[in-house]
Scaffold this motif. Sequence first.
Motif, PDB file in Angstrom:
ATOM      1  N   GLY A   1     -12.172  19.354  -6.770  1.00  0.00           N
ATOM      2  CA  GLY A   1     -12.142  18.172  -7.611  1.00  0.00           C
ATOM      3  C   GLY A   1     -13.214  17.194  -7.140  1.00  0.00           C
ATOM      4  N   PRO A   2     -13.653  16.286  -7.993  1.00  0.00           N
ATOM      5  CA  PRO A   2     -14.737  15.369  -7.638  1.00  0.00           C
ATOM      6  C   PRO A   2     -14.262  14.199  -6.795  1.00  0.00           C
ATOM      7  CG  PRO A   2     -14.014  14.938  -9.873  1.00  0.00           C
ATOM      8  CD  PRO A   2     -13.211  16.102  -9.381  1.00  0.00           C
ATOM      9  N   VAL A   3     -15.148  13.721  -5.924  1.00  0.00           N
ATOM     10  CA  VAL A   3     -14.874  12.521  -5.122  1.00  0.00           C
ATOM     11  C   VAL A   3     -16.134  11.670  -5.052  1.00  0.00           C
ATOM     12  CG1 VAL A   3     -13.092  13.618  -3.698  1.00  0.00           C
ATOM     13  CG2 VAL A   3     -15.475  13.672  -2.940  1.00  0.00           C
ATOM     14  N   CYS A   4     -15.931  10.372  -4.884  1.00  0.00           N
ATOM     15  CA  CYS A   4     -17.056   9.453  -4.739  1.00  0.00           C
ATOM     16  C   CYS A   4     -16.603   8.254  -3.911  1.00  0.00           C
ATOM     17  CB  CYS A   4     -17.583   8.999  -6.109  1.00  0.00           C
ATOM     18  SG  CYS A   4     -16.401   7.986  -7.046  1.00  0.00           S
ATOM     19  N   ALA A   5     -17.542   7.376  -3.615  1.00  0.00           N
ATOM     20  CA  ALA A   5     -17.201   6.166  -2.872  1.00  0.00           C
ATOM     21  C   ALA A   5     -16.398   5.216  -3.763  1.00  0.00           C
ATOM     22  CB  ALA A   5     -18.475   5.482  -2.397  1.00  0.00           C
ATOM     23  N   PRO A   6     -15.440   4.475  -3.205  1.00  0.00           N
ATOM     24  CA  PRO A   6     -14.661   3.520  -4.010  1.00  0.00           C
ATOM     25  C   PRO A   6     -15.538   2.503  -4.728  1.00  0.00           C
ATOM     26  CG  PRO A   6     -13.672   3.796  -1.849  1.00  0.00           C
ATOM     27  CD  PRO A   6     -14.982   4.519  -1.801  1.00  0.00           C
ATOM     28  N   SER A   7     -16.685   2.174  -4.144  1.00  0.00           N
ATOM     29  CA  SER A   7     -17.559   1.163  -4.743  1.00  0.00           C
ATOM     30  C   SER A   7     -18.149   1.606  -6.072  1.00  0.00           C
ATOM     31  CB  SER A   7     -18.703   0.820  -3.775  1.00  0.00           C
ATOM     32  OG  SER A   7     -19.465   1.991  -3.479  1.00  0.00           O
TER      33      SER A   7
ATOM     34  N   LEU B   1     -23.780  15.443  -6.862  1.00  0.00           N
ATOM     35  CA  LEU B   1     -24.252  15.921  -5.560  1.00  0.00           C
ATOM     36  C   LEU B   1     -23.799  17.365  -5.395  1.00  0.00           C
ATOM     37  CD1 LEU B   1     -23.193  12.794  -3.460  1.00  0.00           C
ATOM     38  CD2 LEU B   1     -25.383  13.200  -4.618  1.00  0.00           C
ATOM     39  N   HIS B   2     -24.757  18.246  -5.095  1.00  0.00           N
ATOM     40  CA  HIS B   2     -24.487  19.679  -5.054  1.00  0.00           C
ATOM     41  C   HIS B   2     -24.536  20.209  -3.622  1.00  0.00           C
ATOM     42  CE1 HIS B   2     -25.089  20.141  -9.486  1.00  0.00           C
ATOM     43  NE2 HIS B   2     -25.872  19.088  -9.292  1.00  0.00           N
ATOM     44  N   SER B   3     -23.795  21.292  -3.386  1.00  0.00           N
ATOM     45  CA  SER B   3     -23.845  22.017  -2.114  1.00  0.00           C
ATOM     46  C   SER B   3     -24.424  23.399  -2.372  1.00  0.00           C
ATOM     47  CB  SER B   3     -22.439  22.144  -1.519  1.00  0.00           C
ATOM     48  OG  SER B   3     -22.401  23.169  -0.561  1.00  0.00           O
ATOM     49  N   ARG B   4     -25.394  23.800  -1.541  1.00  0.00           N
ATOM     50  CA  ARG B   4     -25.976  25.137  -1.688  1.00  0.00           C
ATOM     51  C   ARG B   4     -24.945  26.226  -1.387  1.00  0.00           C
ATOM     52  NH1 ARG B   4     -31.366  24.326  -2.430  1.00  0.00           N
ATOM     53  NH2 ARG B   4     -32.249  22.444  -1.489  1.00  0.00           N
TER      54      ARG B   4
ATOM     55  N   ALA C   1     -19.473  14.035  -5.430  1.00  0.00           N
ATOM     56  CA  ALA C   1     -19.533  15.395  -4.886  1.00  0.00           C
ATOM     57  C   ALA C   1     -18.289  16.168  -5.291  1.00  0.00           C
ATOM     58  CB  ALA C   1     -19.643  15.352  -3.362  1.00  0.00           C
ATOM     59  N   MET C   2     -18.416  17.490  -5.283  1.00  0.00           N
ATOM     60  CA  MET C   2     -17.280  18.356  -5.556  1.00  0.00           C
ATOM     61  C   MET C   2     -16.661  18.750  -4.218  1.00  0.00           C
ATOM     62  SD  MET C   2     -15.448  19.565  -7.961  1.00  0.00           S
ATOM     63  CE  MET C   2     -16.569  19.011  -9.244  1.00  0.00           C
ATOM     64  N   ALA C   3     -15.362  18.473  -4.056  1.00  0.00           N
ATOM     65  CA  ALA C   3     -14.692  18.665  -2.770  1.00  0.00           C
ATOM     66  C   ALA C   3     -13.596  19.706  -2.875  1.00  0.00           C
ATOM     67  CB  ALA C   3     -14.092  17.350  -2.288  1.00  0.00           C
ATOM     68  N   ILE C   4     -13.392  20.430  -1.787  1.00  0.00           N
ATOM     69  CA  ILE C   4     -12.213  21.282  -1.648  1.00  0.00           C
ATOM     70  C   ILE C   4     -11.068  20.365  -1.217  1.00  0.00           C
ATOM     71  CG2 ILE C   4     -11.172  23.201  -0.380  1.00  0.00           C
ATOM     72  CD1 ILE C   4     -14.014  24.362  -0.098  1.00  0.00           C
ATOM     73  N   GLN C   5     -10.032  20.286  -2.031  1.00  0.00           N
ATOM     74  CA  GLN C   5      -9.017  19.250  -1.881  1.00  0.00           C
ATOM     75  C   GLN C   5      -8.351  19.231  -0.510  1.00  0.00           C
ATOM     76  OE1 GLN C   5      -8.227  16.788  -4.547  1.00  0.00           O
ATOM     77  NE2 GLN C   5     -10.307  17.577  -4.676  1.00  0.00           N
ATOM     78  N   ALA C   6      -7.985  20.378   0.016  1.00  0.00           N
ATOM     79  CA  ALA C   6      -7.286  20.412   1.305  1.00  0.00           C
ATOM     80  C   ALA C   6      -8.155  19.898   2.443  1.00  0.00           C
ATOM     81  CB  ALA C   6      -6.828  21.834   1.615  1.00  0.00           C
ATOM     82  N   LEU C   7      -9.478  19.960   2.257  1.00  0.00           N
ATOM     83  CA  LEU C   7     -10.382  19.560   3.332  1.00  0.00           C
ATOM     84  C   LEU C   7     -10.860  18.122   3.194  1.00  0.00           C
ATOM     85  CD1 LEU C   7     -12.527  22.805   3.732  1.00  0.00           C
ATOM     86  CD2 LEU C   7     -10.248  22.251   4.618  1.00  0.00           C
ATOM     87  N   VAL C   8     -10.433  17.455   2.140  1.00  0.00           N
ATOM     88  CA  VAL C   8     -10.816  16.062   1.960  1.00  0.00           C
ATOM     89  C   VAL C   8      -9.585  15.166   1.891  1.00  0.00           C
ATOM     90  CG1 VAL C   8     -10.847  15.941  -0.584  1.00  0.00           C
ATOM     91  CG2 VAL C   8     -12.588  14.701   0.734  1.00  0.00           C
ATOM     92  N   ALA C   9      -8.423  15.730   2.215  1.00  0.00           N
ATOM     93  CA  ALA C   9      -7.166  14.985   2.099  1.00  0.00           C
ATOM     94  C   ALA C   9      -7.184  13.719   2.950  1.00  0.00           C
ATOM     95  CB  ALA C   9      -5.989  15.880   2.492  1.00  0.00           C
ATOM     96  N   GLN C  10      -7.687  13.821   4.180  1.00  0.00           N
ATOM     97  CA  GLN C  10      -7.712  12.651   5.054  1.00  0.00           C
ATOM     98  C   GLN C  10      -8.649  11.581   4.519  1.00  0.00           C
ATOM     99  OE1 GLN C  10      -5.677  12.112   7.463  1.00  0.00           O
ATOM    100  NE2 GLN C  10      -6.533  10.206   8.239  1.00  0.00           N
ATOM    101  N   ASP C  11      -9.796  11.992   3.973  1.00  0.00           N
ATOM    102  CA  ASP C  11     -10.745  11.031   3.407  1.00  0.00           C
ATOM    103  C   ASP C  11     -10.139  10.298   2.215  1.00  0.00           C
ATOM    104  OD1 ASP C  11     -13.576  11.844   4.765  1.00  0.00           O
ATOM    105  OD2 ASP C  11     -12.371  13.619   4.413  1.00  0.00           O
TER     106      ASP C  11
END
Length: 290
Positions: free
Chosen positions: A168-174, A187-190, A233-243
């Motif tokens: 799922g997508p994530v970005c800065a709160p601002s 924002l892409h990841s190779r 950016a596109m994030a893997i949810q389990a790995l961005v839970a703390q963020d």
Amino acid sequence: MTYRRLPSLIPLRSFEAAARHRSVTRAAGELLVTPGAVSRGVRALEEEVGTALFTRGATGLALTPAGEALFAAAKEGLDRIAAGLVATRRATPPRRLRIGAYALFASRWLIPRWNRLRERHPELELELQTTADPLELVPGHFDAVIAVADGRPRPGLQAMPLVAIETGPVCAPSLLPRFHWQRATLLHSRQRPDDWSRWLAEAGLDGVDAAAGPRFESIALALDAAAEGLGVAMAIQALVAQDLATGRVVAPHPHIRRTSRHFTLLHDAARAGDPALAALRAWLANEICS
């Protein structure tokens, strides 16, 4: 052979902790149970020995003469058991495991839980080698690897799915107050070049160029860029839970794309009975369920 008629260890521990603290509440805090559980344990022990062990007054708990005698014996016995366990662990040769894992999974999921593994299994010594290249995560090169797998059987390997890969997508709160998908910088990841096109198609968002935007060598760098307000950016949810929990990043859209793939523990099936691997699997299973 002399038969020892002993009470259950659980009521005995409840009694010993309550007697040492002179408090059911503090004993419960030490034992990580409820005060009611401690009280039930003490009552069960009193029923077994056939006499009261505490008197309960305005100032709290006080030991009866029978309680004083049992407390002295219980404390000495439990102290000796604890000392024996420490000595046994020190005398037990460490069990070493060489583990290969994706760097992002290691930093975002495994390392935050590492102390719990050490506390539960102090006899394990893990050598962790991380990589961003899936070709380096070959089970034959390690005692076990944590790699991405789709659930299909792999001959000769035992697989234990750990964490589902959901994006799922994530970005800065601002960025949220002025966020607009048609003007957003993707924002892409190779490492995962198709994430955006697949997510946008599922989310039903039209007019967004899935190929536009800067590319980063790793998912971690793309997430760092998103947190700095450079785009989404596109994030893997389990790995961005703390963020997400701390507000470092936020989700600009609720859709989560579910896949058939998991971060999976893989090792040689012939080593399924290895005590060190069995301990690691049991700990991972507990972490997944907690």
